[in-house]
Design a protein around this motif. Structure first.
Motif, PDB file in Angstrom:
ATOM      1  N   GLY A  65      21.649  67.397  38.719  1.00 17.20           N
ATOM      2  CA  GLY A  65      21.048  65.999  38.234  1.00 17.20           C
ATOM      3  C   GLY A  65      19.518  66.000  38.701  1.00 17.20           C
ATOM      4  O   GLY A  65      18.901  65.592  37.632  1.00 17.20           O
ATOM      5  N   ALA A  66      19.525  65.992  39.894  1.00 19.77           N
ATOM      6  CA  ALA A  66      17.710  66.390  40.131  1.00 19.77           C
ATOM      7  C   ALA A  66      17.109  67.133  39.479  1.00 19.77           C
ATOM      8  O   ALA A  66      15.965  66.901  39.215  1.00 19.77           O
ATOM      9  N   ARG A  67      17.705  68.451  39.458  1.00 25.95           N
ATOM     10  CA  ARG A  67      16.870  69.541  38.620  1.00 25.95           C
ATOM     11  C   ARG A  67      16.686  69.061  37.043  1.00 25.95           C
ATOM     12  O   ARG A  67      15.671  69.439  36.482  1.00 25.95           O
ATOM     13  N   ALA A  68      17.659  68.500  36.498  1.00 21.49           N
ATOM     14  CA  ALA A  68      17.789  68.080  35.236  1.00 21.49           C
ATOM     15  C   ALA A  68      16.541  67.092  35.053  1.00 21.49           C
ATOM     16  O   ALA A  68      15.812  66.998  34.032  1.00 21.49           O
ATOM     17  N   LEU A  69      16.328  66.035  35.995  1.00 22.03           N
ATOM     18  CA  LEU A  69      15.327  65.086  35.678  1.00 22.03           C
ATOM     19  C   LEU A  69      13.825  65.806  36.118  1.00 22.03           C
ATOM     20  O   LEU A  69      12.963  65.565  35.192  1.00 22.03           O
ATOM     21  N   GLU A  90      25.637  65.689  45.262  1.00 21.12           N
ATOM     22  CA  GLU A  90      24.187  65.045  45.409  1.00 21.12           C
ATOM     23  C   GLU A  90      23.999  63.882  44.354  1.00 21.12           C
ATOM     24  O   GLU A  90      23.921  62.835  44.540  1.00 21.12           O
ATOM     25  N   MET A  91      23.638  64.304  43.079  1.00 20.54           N
ATOM     26  CA  MET A  91      23.349  63.311  42.212  1.00 20.54           C
ATOM     27  C   MET A  91      24.249  63.343  41.145  1.00 20.54           C
ATOM     28  O   MET A  91      24.223  64.223  40.444  1.00 20.54           O
ATOM     29  N   ASP A  92      25.099  62.447  40.906  1.00 17.74           N
ATOM     30  CA  ASP A  92      26.165  62.418  39.828  1.00 17.74           C
ATOM     31  C   ASP A  92      25.675  61.932  38.422  1.00 17.74           C
ATOM     32  O   ASP A  92      24.197  61.668  38.361  1.00 17.74           O
TER      33      ASP A  92
END
Length: 156
Positions: A65-69, A90-92
């Motif tokens: 999710g963090a990389r997607a952002l 980590e980030m769901d």
């Protein structure tokens, strides 16, 4: 420590076996838009990318999710829809959706999960997420759902 033996007796028949060849009765809906595919499982990313490219879409894939952002912030104008896994370390999917939604509220985000829509996905849908795909999904379902969230078929 003991085993069992089963004997199954079926009646003999002279009837011909019907053709069991599956047929695809539905047309696949294709597109040309860019999809950000987010899933923590590499196999799902690889298969998803192949399926989506086969439907004509451009695919950007990532495992978090963090990389997607980060990708979304860099390529905001390029991304037309996000296909987002719900359960990730980590980030769901919920936290990722909230962040993406705050950056661009109208961006279509389609959730995907092996879990039921009644769980965590329901809360994300209530926050404004546009749709849900139950894993495992098939190609016709994927193609139809994408056209639903993106609008009419570009070939129309």
């Amino acid at each position: 420590g003991k085993g069992c033996t089963f004997h199954i007796y079926l009646p003999v028949t002279e009837s011909k076996i019907a053709d069991q060849t599956p047929t695809i009765e539905e047309d696949l809906k294709t597109g040309h838009e860019t999809i950000l595919l987010v899933d923590d499982e590499e196999l799902i990313l690889d298969i998803g990318e192949q399926l989506l490219k086969g439907l004509g879409y451009q695919v950007i894939k990532t495992q978090s999710g963090a990389r997607a952002l980060d990708i979304y912030r860099q390529r905001t104008k390029d991304i037309d829809v996000v296909l987002l896994d719900v359960i990730m370390p980590e980030m769901d999917g919920g936290d990722t959706f909230v962040e993406i939604h705050s950056l661009r509220p109208g961006l279509p985000v389609l959730l995907s999960s092996g879990y039921s829509v009644d769980g965590q996905a329901a809360g994300i849908l209530e926050m404004g997420c546009i749709g849900f795909l139950q894993k495992p999904f098939n190609l016709p379902d994927l193609s139809k759902k994408l056209r639903e969230v993106l609008g009419s078929d570009p070939s129309d």
